[in-house]
Motif scaffolding. Structure first.
Motif, PDB file in Angstrom:
ATOM      1  N   LEU A 230       0.834  -1.206   0.000  1.00 51.88           N
ATOM      2  CA  LEU A 230       0.000   0.000   0.000  1.00 51.88           C
ATOM      3  C   LEU A 230       0.868   1.254   0.000  1.00 51.88           C
ATOM      4  O   LEU A 230       1.782   1.385   0.814  1.00 51.88           O
ATOM      5  CB  LEU A 230      -0.906   0.009   1.234  1.00 51.88           C
ATOM      6  N   HIS A 231       0.541   2.186  -0.908  1.00 55.57           N
ATOM      7  CA  HIS A 231       1.252   3.469  -1.027  1.00 55.57           C
ATOM      8  C   HIS A 231       0.221   4.592  -1.150  1.00 55.57           C
ATOM      9  O   HIS A 231       0.109   5.243  -2.196  1.00 55.57           O
ATOM     10  CB  HIS A 231       2.180   3.456  -2.242  1.00 55.57           C
ATOM     11  N   PRO A 232      -0.570   4.840  -0.098  1.00 55.20           N
ATOM     12  CA  PRO A 232      -1.680   5.794  -0.200  1.00 55.20           C
ATOM     13  C   PRO A 232      -1.269   7.222  -0.525  1.00 55.20           C
ATOM     14  O   PRO A 232      -2.020   7.946  -1.173  1.00 55.20           O
ATOM     15  CB  PRO A 232      -2.345   5.710   1.182  1.00 55.20           C
ATOM     16  N   VAL A 233      -0.086   7.650  -0.072  1.00 52.92           N
ATOM     17  CA  VAL A 233       0.339   9.024  -0.368  1.00 52.92           C
ATOM     18  C   VAL A 233       0.613   9.182  -1.862  1.00 52.92           C
ATOM     19  O   VAL A 233       0.236  10.183  -2.479  1.00 52.92           O
ATOM     20  CB  VAL A 233       1.592   9.386   0.461  1.00 52.92           C
ATOM     21  N   LEU A 234       1.256   8.188  -2.444  1.00 52.79           N
ATOM     22  CA  LEU A 234       1.485   8.217  -3.883  1.00 52.79           C
ATOM     23  C   LEU A 234       0.168   8.146  -4.642  1.00 52.79           C
ATOM     24  O   LEU A 234      -0.013   8.809  -5.668  1.00 52.79           O
ATOM     25  CB  LEU A 234       2.390   7.054  -4.304  1.00 52.79           C
ATOM     26  N   TRP A 235      -0.777   7.334  -4.156  1.00 53.57           N
ATOM     27  CA  TRP A 235      -2.082   7.239  -4.816  1.00 53.57           C
ATOM     28  C   TRP A 235      -2.791   8.581  -4.799  1.00 53.57           C
ATOM     29  O   TRP A 235      -3.409   8.969  -5.793  1.00 53.57           O
ATOM     30  CB  TRP A 235      -2.938   6.178  -4.125  1.00 53.57           C
ATOM     31  N   ALA A 236      -2.709   9.282  -3.684  1.00 49.63           N
ATOM     32  CA  ALA A 236      -3.365  10.592  -3.594  1.00 49.63           C
ATOM     33  C   ALA A 236      -2.750  11.602  -4.550  1.00 49.63           C
ATOM     34  O   ALA A 236      -3.420  12.538  -4.996  1.00 49.63           O
ATOM     35  CB  ALA A 236      -3.286  11.109  -2.158  1.00 49.63           C
ATOM     36  N   SER A 237      -1.471  11.411  -4.889  1.00 45.13           N
ATOM     37  CA  SER A 237      -0.807  12.327  -5.823  1.00 45.13           C
ATOM     38  C   SER A 237      -1.104  11.984  -7.281  1.00 45.13           C
ATOM     39  O   SER A 237      -0.637  12.677  -8.180  1.00 45.13           O
ATOM     40  CB  SER A 237       0.705  12.299  -5.596  1.00 45.13           C
ATOM     41  N   GLY A 238      -1.870  10.910  -7.514  1.00 42.74           N
ATOM     42  CA  GLY A 238      -2.234  10.536  -8.879  1.00 42.74           C
ATOM     43  C   GLY A 238      -1.513   9.324  -9.411  1.00 42.74           C
ATOM     44  O   GLY A 238      -1.832   8.847 -10.501  1.00 42.74           O
ATOM     45  N   GLN A 239      -0.533   8.803  -8.667  1.00 43.49           N
ATOM     46  CA  GLN A 239       0.214   7.623  -9.115  1.00 43.49           C
ATOM     47  C   GLN A 239      -0.512   6.372  -8.625  1.00 43.49           C
ATOM     48  O   GLN A 239      -0.113   5.729  -7.662  1.00 43.49           O
ATOM     49  CB  GLN A 239       1.649   7.669  -8.583  1.00 43.49           C
ATOM     50  N   MET A 240      -1.606   6.040  -9.327  1.00 39.33           N
ATOM     51  CA  MET A 240      -2.483   4.939  -8.917  1.00 39.33           C
ATOM     52  C   MET A 240      -1.917   3.599  -9.376  1.00 39.33           C
ATOM     53  O   MET A 240      -2.385   3.002 -10.343  1.00 39.33           O
ATOM     54  CB  MET A 240      -3.879   5.155  -9.488  1.00 39.33           C
ATOM     55  N   GLN A 241      -0.914   3.116  -8.673  1.00 35.35           N
ATOM     56  CA  GLN A 241      -0.317   1.829  -8.987  1.00 35.35           C
ATOM     57  C   GLN A 241       0.025   1.100  -7.695  1.00 35.35           C
ATOM     58  O   GLN A 241       0.155   1.704  -6.636  1.00 35.35           O
ATOM     59  CB  GLN A 241       0.960   2.006  -9.820  1.00 35.35           C
ATOM     60  N   PHE A 242       0.181  -0.236  -7.834  1.00 31.96           N
ATOM     61  CA  PHE A 242       0.701  -1.027  -6.720  1.00 31.96           C
ATOM     62  C   PHE A 242       2.198  -1.200  -6.936  1.00 31.96           C
ATOM     63  O   PHE A 242       2.634  -1.981  -7.777  1.00 31.96           O
ATOM     64  CB  PHE A 242       0.021  -2.395  -6.670  1.00 31.96           C
ATOM     65  N   PHE A 243       3.007  -0.424  -6.213  1.00 30.69           N
ATOM     66  CA  PHE A 243       4.456  -0.504  -6.357  1.00 30.69           C
ATOM     67  C   PHE A 243       4.982  -1.673  -5.536  1.00 30.69           C
ATOM     68  O   PHE A 243       4.533  -1.912  -4.413  1.00 30.69           O
ATOM     69  CB  PHE A 243       5.118   0.793  -5.883  1.00 30.69           C
ATOM     70  N   HIS A 244       5.946  -2.374  -6.097  1.00 31.81           N
ATOM     71  CA  HIS A 244       6.557  -3.520  -5.417  1.00 31.81           C
ATOM     72  C   HIS A 244       8.048  -3.268  -5.270  1.00 31.81           C
ATOM     73  O   HIS A 244       8.863  -3.796  -6.009  1.00 31.81           O
ATOM     74  CB  HIS A 244       6.313  -4.810  -6.198  1.00 31.81           C
ATOM     75  N   PHE A 245       8.407  -2.390  -4.326  1.00 29.55           N
ATOM     76  CA  PHE A 245       9.825  -2.164  -4.078  1.00 29.55           C
ATOM     77  C   PHE A 245      10.047  -2.003  -2.580  1.00 29.55           C
ATOM     78  O   PHE A 245       9.143  -1.718  -1.810  1.00 29.55           O
ATOM     79  CB  PHE A 245      10.358  -0.930  -4.828  1.00 29.55           C
ATOM     80  N   SER A 246      11.266  -2.199  -2.183  1.00 28.34           N
ATOM     81  CA  SER A 246      11.609  -2.142  -0.764  1.00 28.34           C
ATOM     82  C   SER A 246      11.848  -0.701  -0.343  1.00 28.34           C
ATOM     83  O   SER A 246      11.870   0.219  -1.154  1.00 28.34           O
ATOM     84  CB  SER A 246      12.862  -2.973  -0.495  1.00 28.34           C
ATOM     85  N   ILE A 247      12.080  -0.522   0.975  1.00 26.72           N
ATOM     86  CA  ILE A 247      12.336   0.831   1.484  1.00 26.72           C
ATOM     87  C   ILE A 247      13.621   1.400   0.902  1.00 26.72           C
ATOM     88  O   ILE A 247      13.737   2.602   0.673  1.00 26.72           O
ATOM     89  CB  ILE A 247      12.391   0.794   3.024  1.00 26.72           C
ATOM     90  N   GLU A 248      14.615   0.548   0.626  1.00 28.04           N
ATOM     91  CA  GLU A 248      15.852   1.044   0.025  1.00 28.04           C
ATOM     92  C   GLU A 248      15.578   1.686  -1.322  1.00 28.04           C
ATOM     93  O   GLU A 248      16.220   2.647  -1.716  1.00 28.04           O
ATOM     94  CB  GLU A 248      16.856  -0.099  -0.136  1.00 28.04           C
ATOM     95  N   ASP A 249      14.588   1.143  -2.067  1.00 26.67           N
ATOM     96  CA  ASP A 249      14.247   1.704  -3.369  1.00 26.67           C
ATOM     97  C   ASP A 249      13.353   2.925  -3.238  1.00 26.67           C
ATOM     98  O   ASP A 249      13.183   3.676  -4.189  1.00 26.67           O
ATOM     99  CB  ASP A 249      13.525   0.654  -4.224  1.00 26.67           C
ATOM    100  N   ASP A 250      12.742   3.123  -2.065  1.00 29.76           N
ATOM    101  CA  ASP A 250      11.818   4.238  -1.893  1.00 29.76           C
ATOM    102  C   ASP A 250      12.499   5.585  -2.025  1.00 29.76           C
ATOM    103  O   ASP A 250      11.851   6.582  -2.291  1.00 29.76           O
ATOM    104  CB  ASP A 250      11.149   4.172  -0.520  1.00 29.76           C
ATOM    105  N   SER A 251      13.833   5.624  -1.819  1.00 34.08           N
ATOM    106  CA  SER A 251      14.539   6.900  -1.912  1.00 34.08           C
ATOM    107  C   SER A 251      14.396   7.505  -3.291  1.00 34.08           C
ATOM    108  O   SER A 251      14.330   8.719  -3.442  1.00 34.08           O
ATOM    109  CB  SER A 251      16.022   6.688  -1.592  1.00 34.08           C
TER     110      SER A 251
END
Length: 408
Positions: A230-251
């Motif tokens: 779940l990435h609700p903040v990204l969804w609210a910004s319009g990026q309506m996808q299910f991202f599959h990456f770790s916290i290291e990739d979140d940067s």
């Protein structure tokens, strides 16, 4: 009016079939149990299919019969291009579409009463309208068309309706026969495994929308395997996808968000260079107001997404969530983190970086037996309000309790 041979009567077979459908709808409505969701949705789906067939019938009569008849009539004869301009079919179709969105049993029963009144009005209008067409337009067709022309027109209308005359010599045979394969294939006819695979390519918004179409689709749309990240903040910004990456990739994503937030500053510089006649103070004041409005809008969007998740999604799929990304959230509060971490007991990755949460967000973790025991990675970057108390609470929650020694 004297009887007209069937091969010259453009209305006979289509109207026989339409009247048969009306009787079928009335009989099915008398048997449907509106307090049973399965029976309710099955009836509405079948009714929607029949209404689409009625709509096709109207379009065929307008495009084939009226478009051929009107050019041959004298100028003083005034007829409408649309035979069905006063039809109640459109209102009934809208009502059925609304009914497919109803999920509560008490609302379904109430909707049945509305539908009964609408169906009654439709049937009382539809059959007399067909009789009126036969009385008014068939004599005009016989007057202005030759027999070969009328026979060809009748054949074309019957073919477009997917109906054919009964075979010669058959007494009391059905005069309207549906072609094989006329039933339309429905999405719910697919195997659940295949539907689940198709849904794995949909966005969170699309999953919520498709869940309203049918009970079986509702169950699949909230299958836990689709909502593990779940990435609700990204969804609210319009990026309506299910991202599959770790916290290291979140940067990488976080950097993109920060870069997007700097756009206002770049616009400020361009505005100051372009508008030299105005003072810098006035320009800064206007840009500050614009930035404030943008922040308010972003906060409201995030708040709506988070509220929807906690109210409708997490109660169904919370036990399957593995990743929760709340980084850079403007609407992420202590209460949001407090509630969501308890609704996701199998959470393995939590990111609340760059948010304004405090120690209260992690209060009571140790006493809650299902919270964050499987947590493997947590990102608290730039959470300036957190203290060692929060770290201690998280540490105690994820540390397995020591085994109680067995008395010898």
């Amino acid at each position: 009016m004297p009887s007209v041979p069937e091969d010259l009567d453009v209305f006979h077979l289509p109207h026989v079939h339409m009247k048969k459908l009306v009787r079928e709808i009335e009989n099915e409505f008398a048997c449907v149990n509106f307090s049973d969701s399965a029976s309710y949705f099955e009836f509405l789906e079948h009714l929607g299919t029949n209404l689409r067939e009625f709509k096709t019938h109207e379009e065929i009569e307008n495009s084939c019969i009226m478009s051929s008849l009107l050019p041959r009539l004298p100028h003083q004869a005034k007829l409408e291009n649309d035979l069905h301009s006063h039809s109640l079919l459109g209102d009934l179709q809208d009502l059925v579409d609304d009914g497919l969105r109803v999920t509560r049993v008490n609302e379904q029963v109430a909707f049945g009463e509305r539908l009964e009144a609408a169906l009654s009005g439709f049937t009382l209008n539809f059959i007399p309208h067909m009789n009126e067409e036969e009385e008014v337009f068939l004599p005009l067709l016989l007057e202005y068309f030759s027999e070969p022309e009328l026979r060809e027109l009748t054949q074309r209308v019957n073919i477009l309706h997917h109906i054919e005359p009964a075979k010669t010599g058959e007494k009391n045979a059905t005069t309207c026969v549906r072609h094989k394969g006329a039933r339309k294939f429905s999405l719910v006819d697919l195997p659940p495994e295949l539907l689940l695979h198709v849904m794995s390519f949909l966005s969170p918004r699309d999953l919520c929308r498709i869940s309203r179409l049918h009970p079986s689709l509702h169950a699949l749309a909230f299958d836990g395997s689709l909502w593990q990240h779940l990435h609700p903040v990204l969804w609210a910004s319009g990026q309506m996808q299910f991202f599959h990456f770790s916290i290291e990739d979140d940067s990488r994503v976080s950097h993109e968000l920060i870069t997007q937030n700097d756009v206002a500053k770049q616009q400020l510089l361009c505005l100051m260079r372009r508008d030299k006649r105005r003072s810098t103070v006035e320009t800064l004041r206007e840009v500050d107001e614009e930035e404030a409005m943008v922040c308010v809008e972003e906060h409201e969007r995030e708040a709506r997404v988070l509220k929807g998740l906690m109210g409708h999604v997490l109660p169904r799929v919370g036990s399957h969530v593995l990743t929760l990304d709340l980084s850079h959230g403007r609407a992420v509060s202590n209460e949001v983190v407090f509630r969501m971490t308890r609704m996701c007991p199998k959470l393995k990755s939590l990111d609340v970086s760059h948010s304004r949460i405090s120690d209260f967000a992690f209060k009571g973790l140790l006493s809650h037996s299902r919270s964050m025991h499987q947590l493997e990675c947590v990102n608290l970057t730039s959470c300036s309000l957190l203290t060692d108390t929060a770290l201690q609470r998280i540490s105690q929650a994820i540390t397995p309790a020591p085994a109680t020694p067995t008395p010898s």
